[in-house]
Design a protein around this motif. Structure first.
Motif, PDB file in Angstrom:
ATOM      1  N   GLY A 155       0.778  -1.230   0.000  1.00  0.00           N
ATOM      2  CA  GLY A 155       0.000   0.000   0.000  1.00  0.00           C
ATOM      3  C   GLY A 155       0.809   1.280   0.000  1.00  0.00           C
ATOM      4  N   VAL A 156       2.142   1.183   0.000  1.00  0.00           N
ATOM      5  CA  VAL A 156       2.996   2.371  -0.011  1.00  0.00           C
ATOM      6  C   VAL A 156       3.477   2.611  -1.431  1.00  0.00           C
ATOM      7  N   THR A 157       3.315   3.829  -1.919  1.00  0.00           N
ATOM      8  CA  THR A 157       3.659   4.144  -3.288  1.00  0.00           C
ATOM      9  C   THR A 157       5.160   4.038  -3.538  1.00  0.00           C
ATOM     10  N   VAL A 158       5.509   3.741  -4.770  1.00  0.00           N
ATOM     11  CA  VAL A 158       6.907   3.745  -5.196  1.00  0.00           C
ATOM     12  C   VAL A 158       7.121   4.794  -6.288  1.00  0.00           C
ATOM     13  N   ASP A 159       6.131   5.662  -6.485  1.00  0.00           N
ATOM     14  CA  ASP A 159       6.234   6.720  -7.490  1.00  0.00           C
ATOM     15  C   ASP A 159       7.329   7.694  -7.066  1.00  0.00           C
ATOM     16  N   PRO A 160       8.365   7.903  -7.883  1.00  0.00           N
ATOM     17  CA  PRO A 160       9.447   8.812  -7.484  1.00  0.00           C
ATOM     18  C   PRO A 160       8.993  10.252  -7.320  1.00  0.00           C
ATOM     19  N   VAL A 161       7.938  10.649  -8.023  1.00  0.00           N
ATOM     20  CA  VAL A 161       7.439  12.017  -7.875  1.00  0.00           C
ATOM     21  C   VAL A 161       6.833  12.211  -6.484  1.00  0.00           C
ATOM     22  N   LEU A 162       5.989  11.274  -6.065  1.00  0.00           N
ATOM     23  CA  LEU A 162       5.367  11.378  -4.743  1.00  0.00           C
ATOM     24  C   LEU A 162       6.404  11.253  -3.634  1.00  0.00           C
TER      25      LEU A 162
END
Length: 296
Positions: A155-162
């Motif tokens: 459930g934890v994002t891996v999006d580098p922007v976020l």
């Protein structure tokens, strides 16, 4: 015979005012000094620019430097892609700026709470500001952008922007919290006491009396932090986010020509200058009001 009303002569006097010759000479002298100062400044700037230009273009390595860093063809290729990536930097500035202001305010308020019951909250807020103000931003970005995906949390994002925006928020909220805290502590205790005497509670006094004055006094340093945040949004490229810096880096990696970096730098400068001038204008305006005895 027409009679004048009492005091009418005094009212008509300002309309008939004629400045003295001494005052006219003084104003003429001031205008002459201003024109002379402007002319000297312009000539000095031109001479300095000409000297720097001659020093640079006559350097032994200038032809190679010009080819590597100032190639017009690569500049035209890089500009639209850098401009497209800049939109990501602008969005990061807007979102992270809002988050930084909110989180910084909460931390500052936590550090100024009174009473022994709030000691754990004050301690955590102080520890937060000390840690993230001391931790270099680039290391914070690497830890968050590269370390969080390595944990493989559900459930934890891996999006580098976020993740990059989160790291920016963590670091800058620590700086902004200290700015807010300085503003809160600059409000004289009598203001809080007067609010309490009018029947306001502690939270009401903080909200309606202390915070408005604190924020108004700290507008210039807050704008300076916003300018710094705008520049540092380019660091999210270390995680692979395609912003203005990353767009330039892609072209550089393909062509081995560093002109796209110059283009990206100039784009950031063009975006930052209006914000810097706004900061200077606000600071000067507040200084004038303070000098005149106005509300700060």
């Amino acid at each position: 015979m027409h009679k004048t009303e009492p005091g009418s002569e005094k009212q008509d006097a300002p309309d008939d005012y004629v400045p003295s010759q001494r005052r006219l000479d003084r104003e003429r002298h001031k205008r002459a000094r201003a024109r002379r100062a402007t002319a000297i400044g312009a000539v000095s700037t031109l001479v300095t620019g000409a000297v720097l230009y001659l020093v640079v273009v006559n350097a032994p390595g200038w032809p190679r430097t010009q080819e590597t860093f100032f190639d017009w063809g690569y500049a035209r290729e890089a500009f639209p892609k850098v401009l497209e990536g800049l939109w990501l930097n602008v969005r990061l500035l807007l979102v992270c700026g809002a988050a930084v202001l909110v989180l910084g305010m909460l931390i500052a308020v936590a550090r100024t709470l009174r009473g022994p019951v709030f000691f754990p909250l004050r301690f955590l807020a102080a520890a937060y500001t000390d840690f993230f103000r001391g931790l270099p931003l680039i290391i914070n970005l690497m830890i968050v952008v590269l370390g969080v995906p390595a944990l493989r949390l559900q459930g934890v994002t891996v999006d580098p922007v976020l993740l990059g925006g989160t790291a920016l928020t963590l670091t800058y909220s620590a700086y902004v919290a200290e700015v807010f805290r300085a503003g809160i502590e600059s409000v004289h205790p009598s203001q809080r006491a007067a609010a309490r005497s009018l029947g306001l509670g502690n939270r009401q006094a903080l909200r309606y009396v202390v915070l408005p004055q604190a924020v108004r006094r700290q507008v210039p340093p807050l704008l300076n932090d916003l300018v710094s945040l705008q520049k540092d949004t380019g660091l999210v490229s270390i995680g692979g986010a395609v912003d203005a810096v990353r767009a330039a880096d892609i072209i550089v990696g393909r062509s081995l020509n560093y002109t796209p970096y110059i283009v990206a730098g100039l784009v950031f400068v063009a975006l930052t200058i209006p914000m810097t001038r706004l900061t200077d204008w606000v600071t000067a305006r507040m200084d004038r009001r303070r000098a005149q005895g106005g509300t700060t």
